[in-house]
Scaffold this active site. Structure first.
Site, mmCIF file in Angstrom:
data_model
loop_
_atom_site.group_PDB
_atom_site.id
_atom_site.type_symbol
_atom_site.label_atom_id
_atom_site.label_comp_id
_atom_site.label_asym_id
_atom_site.label_seq_id
_atom_site.Cartn_x
_atom_site.Cartn_y
_atom_site.Cartn_z
ATOM 1 C CB THR A 142 51.529 37.211 34.795
ATOM 2 O OG1 THR A 142 51.012 38.063 33.789
ATOM 3 C CG2 THR A 142 52.613 37.917 35.552
ATOM 4 N N GLY B 102 46.020 38.149 25.708
ATOM 5 C CA GLY B 102 45.413 37.215 24.765
ATOM 6 C C GLY B 102 44.261 37.881 24.041
ATOM 7 C CD GLU C 199 41.075 42.366 26.852
ATOM 8 O OE1 GLU C 199 41.875 41.879 27.642
ATOM 9 O OE2 GLU C 199 41.009 43.581 26.637
ATOM 10 C CB SER D 30 44.506 42.219 35.026
ATOM 11 O OG SER D 30 44.530 42.144 33.635
ATOM 12 C CB SER D 31 49.871 41.953 32.835
ATOM 13 O OG SER D 31 50.091 40.779 33.558
ATOM 14 C CG ASN E 281 44.157 38.493 36.679
ATOM 15 O OD1 ASN E 281 44.281 38.280 37.886
ATOM 16 N ND2 ASN E 281 45.121 38.273 35.807
ATOM 17 C CB SER F 111 42.317 39.126 31.080
ATOM 18 O OG SER F 111 42.650 39.686 32.310
ATOM 19 N N GLY F 112 43.586 36.591 32.981
ATOM 20 C CA GLY F 112 43.298 35.723 34.118
ATOM 21 C C GLY F 112 43.548 34.254 33.833
HETATM 22 N N1 LIG Z 1 49.587 27.749 37.905
HETATM 23 C C1 LIG Z 1 48.824 28.402 38.762
HETATM 24 N N2 LIG Z 1 48.646 27.926 40.011
HETATM 25 C C2 LIG Z 1 47.875 28.585 40.907
HETATM 26 N N3 LIG Z 1 47.195 29.704 40.613
HETATM 27 C C3 LIG Z 1 47.330 30.235 39.386
HETATM 28 C C4 LIG Z 1 48.145 29.618 38.396
HETATM 29 N N4 LIG Z 1 48.075 30.362 37.286
HETATM 30 C C5 LIG Z 1 47.262 31.394 37.574
HETATM 31 N N5 LIG Z 1 46.816 31.331 38.827
HETATM 32 C C6 LIG Z 1 45.879 32.260 39.506
HETATM 33 O O1 LIG Z 1 45.246 33.035 38.534
HETATM 34 C C7 LIG Z 1 45.486 34.423 38.699
HETATM 35 C C8 LIG Z 1 45.617 35.105 37.350
HETATM 36 O O2 LIG Z 1 46.777 34.668 36.711
HETATM 37 P P1 LIG Z 1 47.701 35.647 35.859
HETATM 38 O O3 LIG Z 1 47.828 36.943 36.525
HETATM 39 O O4 LIG Z 1 48.916 34.896 35.525
HETATM 40 O O5 LIG Z 1 46.823 35.830 34.579
HETATM 41 P P2 LIG Z 1 47.226 36.516 33.220
HETATM 42 O O6 LIG Z 1 46.976 35.526 32.157
HETATM 43 O O7 LIG Z 1 48.582 37.072 33.315
HETATM 44 O O8 LIG Z 1 46.140 37.654 33.110
HETATM 45 P P3 LIG Z 1 46.275 39.114 32.502
HETATM 46 O O9 LIG Z 1 46.207 38.991 31.032
HETATM 47 O O10 LIG Z 1 45.107 39.803 33.079
HETATM 48 O O11 LIG Z 1 47.555 39.674 33.001
HETATM 49 C C9 LIG Z 1 46.729 34.494 39.537
HETATM 50 O O12 LIG Z 1 46.778 35.656 40.304
HETATM 51 C C10 LIG Z 1 46.619 33.245 40.386
HETATM 52 O O13 LIG Z 1 45.807 33.499 41.487
HETATM 53 MG MG LIG Z 2 49.324 38.912 33.371
#
Ligand SMILES: Nc1ncnc2c1ncn2[C@@H]1O[C@H](COP(=O)(O)OP(=O)(O)OP(=O)(O)O)[C@@H](O)[C@H]1O
Ligand SMILES: [Mg+2]
Length: 1009
Positions: free
Chosen positions: A140, A416, A418, A188-189, A185, A135-136
């Site tokens: 996404t 992922g 956890e 977070s999705s 996050n 997560s984070g």
């Molecule tokens: N390539 C990137 N460039 C800039 N910031 C990023 C990038 N990837 C992620 N982030 C930052 O990290 C935060 C978390 O990313 P994201 O929501 O994609 O995580 P996730 O893997 O989908 O987590 P979850 O499993 O909780 O959904 C985003 O809101 C953004 O602020």
């Molecule tokens: Mg996500």
């Protein structure tokens, strides 16, 4: 580097000739190998110590320090969340990666997107991109970047021009309803997502479809400290206008709602709920939600908040009742249900025993959990409905009939691995999902490796890897697996609880190498486990799961009630999840996979911080070392013969500068010269396989060392060639000038070798010039002056061109206009250069008639019967004697003309009898109709005046077929009076118009000068 047709099976070509989507052919060159000298290696496969986790992490760290967040493991893209905006996602960047090979420029999510897209187009095979990470870590964000890349760079299908927008807009909607701030996050999705994008045969996106997995419904009723409920609740309260909130009976302050206060975190610092509310509302309308649907959606969201505020009291006899009547009224209204039915449903349950229905009251606790169960179910179903609606909007339209000819790229953005302090049912499902994905990864990677070895005719060497089938079986096997045991325990009649489930697990699974509980563990493990936990040894590591709540979560209280009502068997949550995972695996198996592994560099969501412990943990859970080991198990690198030879041919005298034999022989000669040992490489059918990176590196180093020498050779060859070319051009220019001068001197001579070039040149220039300057209209008299030798040709061309223009003009003439023109031509035959008023008269439009239909008396029309009036005009008739003027109408039919005095036909003139028509040469309107004079009964010729004499006489002459009988007399006209006597009209020019009796009984007509 992968050449398009070999990707993603893993051909690592350095050079290759590539035909991109637009058909441009280009040779591309790899810079990857030299880039290793700059910041680490951009492909972990090139790490010499590929078995060292520390080396892998160090490489990640060095690159991260330079904002190089992407690194490959073969075809897998590893991405480290930068936690800051990097300037690498612009449209220009997309263009840079478009049609360019994987390894040509630095690793990027766009490179992966583009390679996947091209593989889909060239091989016409479905693809999928699996994005994983904790997560984070940026899953996404990665999936959004891929989607953006496709919507920006792919061609657009005109029928589906708005699809790109809808695909992109589905994200904010799903995020509002399915994402929340968590500890790890801010966005977070809280659900897993698999999205298909369908492309037509031209590569334009034409449809999309989303599958969602396991929404974390428990968040609706409870949030941990510092966390929030789903974004939409806060967005609605912050962004919705006053009227909307009044309709929904909501207050603006989130603190007023029990379901929003648990985490004690109503606001996010990083984003504005108000702005996001606007974004979501706009996205809903782009996707095609009607206002009514949006309202219904919001009614439900509001009803969840009201449900949370619904409170119960306990009566004296232990019965439960609702204390918050207003909430219930709002709720009933918003949900569109009856108040008392709702009240009963929240405080009672329905049982069916032996076919009889019984209503029994719920106690206080039961009522609370029934309320929460209802809130979760309502929210969960709304989310499913939302996904369905989005799918309808993205659905492939009928023109594509079931998507035949379409290919698909799937994007999997799923939770992922956890491991929390306390892991529960949700983590169990999530980690099970990752276990399955790992299994799939190993299967597919090994399969593609093996397939490549087979096609290349190289013996397969077994790769040692951890096979996690045993753990998957432990979880999912029928009857014996954890999920089966959980289901059985849920369905078992009698008192069941989480502890009895744990005992059942111990009974059935005790002794399994990947399963431990407090009771089964040895002393050391026992110390770190509580009595309510069981531990699974996942491929990525050990996780302790607390069984508290497992049964309830699996059972979903509402489901159980429903089950009691219906006879139908409903699957428990874990089994449903297992089944949907099976389906997902099937979908993924049928596609060519690519992988994005996301890593989170620190827990503080801060840019520039690289926490090695945290990263090591993820490297382990993502199985990156496993990835690398599988990739490196056989050969570290592979190259197409052509690409290998092309790059390294300068290192061997026999292959430099060109090798003309078979490619395989060339490569063989080259590596022999370089002294490769037998165990270092193998030659396949079209590729060379190199076992160790160091072999390749030393070859590359040799090339770098050789470069100055090659540069000098190329430079001198190039300079020589340029100088020779320049000298040749100078020679040719001098020759040309000489010829032109000589030709000019001899230009008046006959065509001869001395002047032939010059004359040809002149002719050619004339013709070229003529082509550009041809007259545009028939009236344009301009024509370039030809050289003497082309005078005749020029005349011919001029005539031809004129004829052509005339022909084109005639073709364009409308029938109406043609009639007009024909009359004008006749008019010109009769009057041109004969009568003064001709130029004026012919310039005007000849009308079909000068009298309106109603100006002709009906009686006259009746008398004429079938002889229709073709043309009518007002005239003045002069008496033969005394020349008294009398107004008349002259009407022309097809065979005769009549003179009419209001209702009476005064005279009829048959065209056959007409002897001639006379007019003067001046500009007056006089004309005389000469009648036959043999017959004494005739009254004599008719003297008339008309304002439109040119038009009238032309029409009359044409209709009567007497064009040649029109006589234009200068001076005077003689005409016959009755019984053979003659009259004379004299015409003179004067300063005043006049028609009067003149001398000797003549009629005198004065026209203006
Ligand atoms: N390539 C990137 N460039 C800039 N910031 C990023 C990038 N990837 C992620 N982030 C930052 O990290 C935060 C978390 O990313 P994201 O929501 O994609 O995580 P996730 O893997 O989908 O987590 P979850 O499993 O909780 O959904 C985003 O809101 C953004 O602020
Ligand atoms: Mg996500």
């Amino acid at each position: 580097m992968h050449c398009a047709p070999c990707w993603p099976t893993g051909c690592n070509c350095i050079y290759w000739k590539e035909v991109d989507v637009e058909g441009r052919v280009r040779i591309v060159m790899e810079s990857a190998l030299t880039a290793r000298d700059r910041v680490g290696v951009q492909d972990f496969v090139l790490l010499e110590k590929y078995n060292s986790e520390a080396a892998l992490i160090e490489n990640l760290r060095r690159r991260f320090g330079e904002n190089l967040i992407y690194t490959y493991i073969g075809s897998v893209l590893v991405s480290v969340n930068p936690y800051k905006e990097l300037e690498m996602y612009s449209k220009q960047q997309m263009e840079r990666y478009r049609g360019v090979s994987f390894y040509e420029i630095s690793p990027h999510i766009y490179a992966l997107s583009d390679n996947t897209y091209r593989a889909m187009r060239t091989e016409r095979k479905d693809q999928c991109i699996m994005i994983s990470g904790e997560s984070g870590a940026g899953k996404t964000e990665a999936s959004k970047k891929i989607l953006l890349y496709y919507t920006v760079t792919c061609p657009i299908n005109e029928h589906m021009a708005t699809l790109g927008d809808r695909l992109l807009q589905s994200n904010p909607v799903l995020e509002a309803f399915g994402n929340a701030k968590t500890f790890r996050n801010d966005n977070s999705s809280r659900f897993g997502k698999y999205m298909d994008v369908q492309f037509d045969f031209r590569g334009a996106p034409v449809g999309g479809h989303i599958l969602n997995y396991l929404l974390e419904k428990s968040r609706v009723v409870h949030q941990n400290h510092g966390e929030r409920n789903f974004h939409i609740f806060y967005q609605l309260l912050d962004g919705g206008d006053d009227d909307l909130l009044t309709t929904l009976a909501l207050e603006r302050n989130p603190q007023s709602y029990n379901y929003l206060v648990k985490g004690n975190c109503p606001r996010l610092s990083s984003v504005s709920d108000k702005n996001n509310w606007k974004v979501v509302m706009k996205a809903l309308s782009v996707i095609g939600f009607t206002e009514e649907e949006v309202q219904k959606l919001l009614d439900i969201i509001a009803s969840v908040l009201h449900l949370g505020n619904t409170q119960f009291g306990e009566g004296e006899e232990g019965e439960t009742y609702i204390t918050t009547e207003t909430q219930i009224t709002h709720l009933a209204k918003l949900l569109g249900v009856d108040v008392s039915a709702l009240r009963d449903a929240l405080t009672h349950k329905k049982l069916t025993a032996k076919g009889e229905e019984m209503i029994s009251p719920l106690n206080f606790e039961q009522a609370m959990s029934a309320r929460d169960a209802l809130a979760k179910a309502v929210y969960g179903r709304t989310f499913t409905w939302l996904v369905e609606k989005i799918n309808q909007s993205l659905a492939l339209k009928e023109i594509y009939h079931s998507g035949k000819g379409c290919t698909v790229i799937g994007l999997l953005d799923i939770y992922g691995f956890e491991v929390l302090q306390h892991n529960s049912f949700e983590q169990f499902c999530i980690n099970y999902c990752n276990e399955k994905l790992q299994q799939l990864f190993i299967e597919l990677t090994l399969r593609s490796e093996q397939e490549e070895y087979e096609t290349e005719g190289i013996a397969w060497e077994t790769v040692q890897y951890i096979d996690n089938k045993i753990i998957c079986d432990l979880i999912e096997e029928k009857h014996k697996g954890i999920i089966s045991i959980l289901d059985e325990e849920c369905l078992r009649p009698g008192e069941t609880c989480d502890v009895s489930f744990l005992e059942k697990l111990e009974d059935t699974l005790g002794g399994h190498p990947h399963f431990v509980t407090h009771k089964l563990a040895n002393g050391k493990t026992r110390r770190v486990m509580s009595r309510e936990e069981f531990r699974l040894l996942h491929y990525a590591g050990e996780v302790n799961y607390n069984v508290n709540g497992f049964l309830d979560k699996n059972n979903d209280l509402l489901n159980r009630n429903l089950k009691e009502v219906r006879t139908m068997q409903m699957d428990e949550a874990a089994t449903q999840f297992k089944n949907s995972l099976m389906k997902l695996m099937e979908i993924l198996m049928s596609k060519e996979p690519s992988y994005v592994r996301c890593i989170k560099p620190n827990d503080a969501k801060q840019p520039g911080r690289f926490d090695e412990v945290l990263v090591r943990h993820q490297v382990k859970y993502l199985g990156l070392m496993e990835n690398l080991r599988v990739r490196r198990a056989g050969f570290a690198y592979r190259r197409c013969f052509e690409a290998f030879l092309q790059r390294y041919k300068p290192l061997c005298p026999e292959t430099w500068p060109n090798w003309h034999g078979r490619l395989a022989d060339g490569v063989s000669t080259l590596v022999n010269h370089l002294g490769y040992k037998a165990e270092e490489y193998k030659l396949g059918r079209s590729k060379i396989f190199i076992r160790f990176p160091k072999t390749l590196f030393s070859t590359e180093d040799a090339l770098q060392a050789k470069k100055p020498e090659i540069v000098i050779t190329i430079q001198s060859a190039w300079r020589g060639m340029k100088a020779r070319r320049r000298a040749k051009r100078r020679r040719q220019a001098a020759e040309l000038i000489r010829k032109l001068i000589k030709g000019f001197i001899y230009r008046h001579e006959e065509y001869c070798p001395e002047n032939e070039y010059f004359l040809d040149h002149v002719r050619c220039s004339f013709l070229k010039n003529l082509r550009k300057n041809l007259p545009k209209s028939v009236l344009d008299q301009n024509w370039p002056t030809p050289p003497p030798s082309l005078v005749e040709t020029s005349d011919h061309l001029r005539r031809l061109h004129m004829r052509n223009m005339v022909m084109k003009y005639c073709r364009r003439v409308q029938p109406e206009w043609k009639k007009q023109m024909m009359q004008k031509v006749i008019a010109s035959e009769i009057f041109k250069d004969q009568k003064d008023s001709y130029p004026q008269g012919v310039g005007r439009l000849f009308l079909d008639s000068r009298l309106e239909r109603e100006q002709i008396n009906l009686k006259v029309v009746q008398t004429l019967g079938n002889d229709k009036v073709q043309y009518g005009v007002s005239v003045v008739k002069y008496d033969r004697r005394g020349f008294k003027p009398r107004p008349r109408q002259l009407l022309l039919t097809n065979t005769f003309a009549v003179l009419v005095e209001r209702t009476k036909i005064k005279q009829r003139v048959d065209y056959t009898a007409l002897r001639g028509i006379s007019v003067s040469s001046l500009s007056d309107g006089m004309f005389v109709l000469h009648m036959p004079n043999e017959d004494n009964k005739q009254k004599g010729d008719v003297v008339l005046h008309c304002d439109h004499v040119i038009e009238l006489v032309t029409k009359l002459a044409m209709m009567a077929g007497k064009v040649n009988y029109v006589n234009v007399s200068p001076g005077s006209i003689r005409f016959v009076l009755a019984r053979g006597k003659e009259g004379i009209i004299d015409f003179v020019r004067g300063s005043e118009l006049k028609v009067a009796k003149g001398k000797r009984g003549h009629l005198l007509v004065v026209s203006l000068f």
